[in-house]
Design an enzyme around this catalytic site. Structure first.
Site, mmCIF file in Angstrom:
data_model
loop_
_atom_site.group_PDB
_atom_site.id
_atom_site.type_symbol
_atom_site.label_atom_id
_atom_site.label_comp_id
_atom_site.label_asym_id
_atom_site.label_seq_id
_atom_site.Cartn_x
_atom_site.Cartn_y
_atom_site.Cartn_z
ATOM 1 N N ASP A 214 0.833 -1.205 0.000
ATOM 2 C CA ASP A 214 0.000 0.000 0.000
ATOM 3 C C ASP A 214 0.868 1.256 0.000
ATOM 4 O OD1 ASP A 214 -2.313 1.533 0.148
ATOM 5 O OD2 ASP A 214 -3.133 0.433 1.856
ATOM 6 N N ASP B 210 -10.887 2.233 -2.794
ATOM 7 C CA ASP B 210 -11.405 1.999 -1.442
ATOM 8 C C ASP B 210 -12.928 2.093 -1.435
ATOM 9 O OD1 ASP B 210 -9.054 1.486 -0.175
ATOM 10 O OD2 ASP B 210 -8.737 3.519 0.553
HETATM 11 C C1 GLA Z 1 -5.716 1.911 2.418
HETATM 12 C C2 GLA Z 1 -6.188 0.745 1.585
HETATM 13 C C3 GLA Z 1 -7.238 -0.021 2.350
HETATM 14 C C4 GLA Z 1 -6.655 -0.503 3.666
HETATM 15 C C5 GLA Z 1 -6.136 0.677 4.455
HETATM 16 C C6 GLA Z 1 -5.393 0.208 5.683
HETATM 17 O O1 GLA Z 1 -6.719 2.858 2.567
HETATM 18 O O2 GLA Z 1 -6.667 1.178 0.352
HETATM 19 O O3 GLA Z 1 -7.690 -1.125 1.587
HETATM 20 O O4 GLA Z 1 -5.622 -1.398 3.397
HETATM 21 O O5 GLA Z 1 -5.244 1.476 3.680
HETATM 22 O O6 GLA Z 1 -4.897 1.254 6.437
#
Ligand code: GLA
Length: 686
Positions: free
Chosen positions: A447, A516
């Site tokens: 990420d 997200d």
């Molecule tokens: C980002 C990702 C989510 C999750 C969060 C965790 O927003 O896109 O899917 O993994 O971080 O903090």
């Protein structure tokens, strides 16, 4: 390819791209479109003396790789300051060579020890051409590169084009925009250190004659995961040109004597069979030539993020894992929250070992439990980031991007590590390698949850503005090295959703977390945009609790089944009835996932998507009705891509009919508001 006459023809299965030297010695683009039957039919390079006293020849000609110099005022590909302060590049043809499917055109400056090599590689089966440039300093004094684009694509002149691109923001990525190009320059770019949620480094151009199924389309993208720039320019001389490369905004590169700078590759293609065919060519190319594991389909995963957020421990994850396994999930991924000091989003990033309070015996007890349940185990990391509240930051506050006189701006309470630094790269290699060596981890979600600020590099050994490129090179090095050491791990690229989705990262990442935003109706448009450029097997899509109770579970599953299916809801809250229905959908998905993930995709109409296996024998159609008024509307479904004289059956619709009939007359799906359907296509007589 023919390099004997200073005229070059790059042919693919159905297309041709040609250029040559004109009488005055300019390297001029000549043709890009459908392959012609005879080489002599391709146009010769144009000549020009310029236009009045205000425009030089290069302003009028469609040069293959224009440099900033002479009377040239449009977007150049190359801009250099020489050691004596001269800022004028004059490139002349030097030589050409051909190595297998690669053509290299060498240009040189008549005065300075500058050499530029233009590389062209054809991918005949996909009707794609890949281009990049290498800039050499053959002298002993440094030049400063101020722009070094990968390409300038020249469109057939005297036409009016529409540019289609993908735009958005966090939670709202991949929105499709199609707009006319008019006199002047349209710029799309990222200045965020990643390719970004805001614009995706992909484009499509049409001249008004194309539709989903027919007409000429030019399209492509850039294999770069950092700052990039696309400039689509319509000149006053009837030409449209599209430059693409590393963004020159705040960019500089000191090119020392004896060194060279290689641009990332740009990819482009032509199709005269419309938008759908253009997407399918890219999908096939990405699956077969870009993705590190090639065209593989992915497992059904469960991700814990929306169920437990930061509250992960052996017990909470075990309970989720037990239910997930019962549903048929094959890979259990523990998301954020598992590492040292990670109570919330204000602490822990950088310390990539299990939190001793949450996992006093490490991750192994959980991994063993997950494996005993018959699932593989995956883990979330965010290697490029550090929280000020972490052991890493306390030990190395100088490792972040910063200017010493400015307080660093925080985004989600975190700073960006300077991946241009070798010591930072080594730290990440060592810690993540250890994590993978000590634990049976089959999947990593990588990420990156903020964009850049204060892009300073106080101890930079070179021009500090090289940071933009060296950061991405550092990222590619760390990720690439980890891949090599752990070749069986599947990696997912996430940047708060789809903020780092590009042809560069897809050489390292097997999949993308697209957004997200997991609301199914929003997701339909996000996925439709994504599908213009990227294939379904890399499109990770979870069924979560978004709109639970508002939209039927079937609808929510159908949306996620259009890509690589995952589950992300709080399974403890799901009723027996929901779990049992989910079990059926997961089993159903497994039976058709090869067709969805690895087959051909056809966008039949808004909200109607067809996938067809490469053997044209099996397929799946999804249709979604999201209209605001609760009227029963018939959705007309006319299939595509079937073999006209094979007989096919469509699940839920009586009769065995030839492919030609299902494609011409089609069938009607009856769908009320917020209803969806899935029907399988199967051949009955081939
Ligand atoms: C980002 C990702 C989510 C999750 C969060 C965790 O927003 O896109 O899917 O993994 O971080 O903090």
């Amino acid at each position: 390819m023919d390099i004997s006459e200073k005229y070059w023809v790059l042919e693919t299965a159905n297309t041709a791209y040609t250029f040559g030297l004109n009488q005055a010695g300019y390297l001029v683009h000549c043709y890009w479109g459908k392959k012609l039957s005879d080489l002599s039919h391709y146009p010769s390079p144009a000549e020009s003396l310029g236009w009045a006293s205000f425009n030089g020849p290069t302003q009028v000609l469609q040069e293959e790789y224009p440099a900033y110099g002479g009377m040239c005022f449009h977007e150049p590909c190359l801009k250099i300051t020489f050691p004596d302060g001269v800022r004028d590049v004059v490139l002349k043809f030097d030589s050409a060579r051909q190595v297998a499917d690669e053509l290299v055109i060498c240009l040189r400056d008549g005065y300075y020890p500058l050499r530029v090599e233009l590389h062209y590689r054809t991918h005949p089966a996909y009707d794609l051409i890949e281009r990049w440039a290498e800039v050499f300093n053959k002298g002993d004094q440094a030049f400063t590169l101020e722009r070094a684009f990968s390409t300038q694509w020249q469109l057939p002149p005297d036409a009016q084009y529409h540019l289609t691109h993908l735009t958005g923001r966090w939670n709202d990525e991949f929105q499709i925009v199609r707009e006319p190009l008019t006199s002047g320059t349209k710029v799309l770019e990222s200045r965020r250190i990643t390719s970004s949620h805001h614009h995706n480094p992909w484009f499509r151009l049409d001249d008004g004659r194309a539709s989903e199924t027919q007409g000429p389309v030019w399209f492509g993208g850039l294999a770069w995961s950092g700052n990039w720039k696309l400039a689509a320019e319509v000149t006053n001389f009837g030409t449209t040109r599209l430059s693409l490369g590393i963004n020159d905004w705040d960019f500089a590169w000191r090119l020392n004597g004896g060194e060279s700078f290689v641009t990332p590759p740009a990819l482009a293609g032509f199709s005269d069979e419309g938008y759908g065919a253009a997407s399918r060519k890219l999908h096939d190319f990405i699956r077969e030539q870009v993705l590190p594991h090639g065209p593989i389909s992915h497992k059904v995963l469960y991700n814990s993020w929306e169920a437990t957020f930061f509250d992960v421990d052996l017990e909470s994850q075990s309970r989720l894992a037990e239910i997930a396994a019962g549903l048929g999930v094959e890979l259990f991924v523990m998301d954020d929250g598992w590492f040292n000091g990670r109570k919330n989003d204000a602490a822990g990033l950088g310390d990539w070992w299990p939190d001793p309070h949450k996992f006093p015996h490490g991750l192994q007890p959980l991994i063993r439990h997950v494996n005993n349940l018959g699932m593989e185990f995956g883990l979330w990391i965010e290697p490029e980031m550090v929280n000020p509240d972490s052991q890493l930051y306390r030990a190395h506050p100088d490792w972040i991007l910063h200017f010493p006189t400015r307080p660093p701006s925080l985004g989600r309470n975190q700073c960006i590590l300077n991946l241009a630094r070798l010591d930072v790269q080594e730290y990440l290699l060592e810690t993540i390698d250890r994590l993978l060596n000590e634990n049976n981890i089959a999947f990593i979600k990588w990420d990156m949850n903020r964009n850049v600020s204060e892009p300073g590099w106080p101890d930079a050994p070179a021009d500090p503005r090289e940071l933009w490129v060296r950061y991405v090179q550092g990222l590619y090095r760390v990720w690439g090295e980890l891949r090599q050491r752990h070749p069986n791990v599947i990696w997912q690229s996430c940047s708060g959703g789809g903020g780092r989705t590009d042809l560069g990262i897809l050489r390292l990442a097997d999949q993308v977390w697209v957004s997200d935003n997991t609301h199914p109706i929003d997701r339909l448009s996000i996925q439709a945009g994504f599908s213009l450029a990227y294939p379904a097997n890399i499109m990770e899509a979870w069924v979560t609790d978004a709109d639970r109770g508002k939209l039927p579970l079937a609808f929510r599953f159908h949306v996620s089944m259009c890509g690589s299916l995952g589950i992300g809801g709080d399974l403890l809250e799901w009723s027996e009835q929901e779990r049992s229905e989910a079990t059926d959908w997961i089993a159903r998905y497994k039976s058709v996932r090869d067709v969805i993930q690895l087959g051909d995709l056809f966008r039949l109409a808004p909200g109607v998507i067809q996938y067809l296996g490469k053997d044209q024998k099996r397929g799946v159609v999804f249709a979604f009705q999201t209209g605001q008024t609760p009227v029963d509307a018939a959705v007309k479904i006319q299939l595509q891509g079937l073999v006209p004289d094979w007989n096919y059956e469509i699940e839920g619709f009586a009769g065995k009919h030839p492919g030609s009939l299902w494609m011409s007359r089609g069938f009607d799906g009856q769908l009320g508001q917020n209803q969806s359907m899935l029907c399988e296509i199967s051949v009955s007589e081939a």
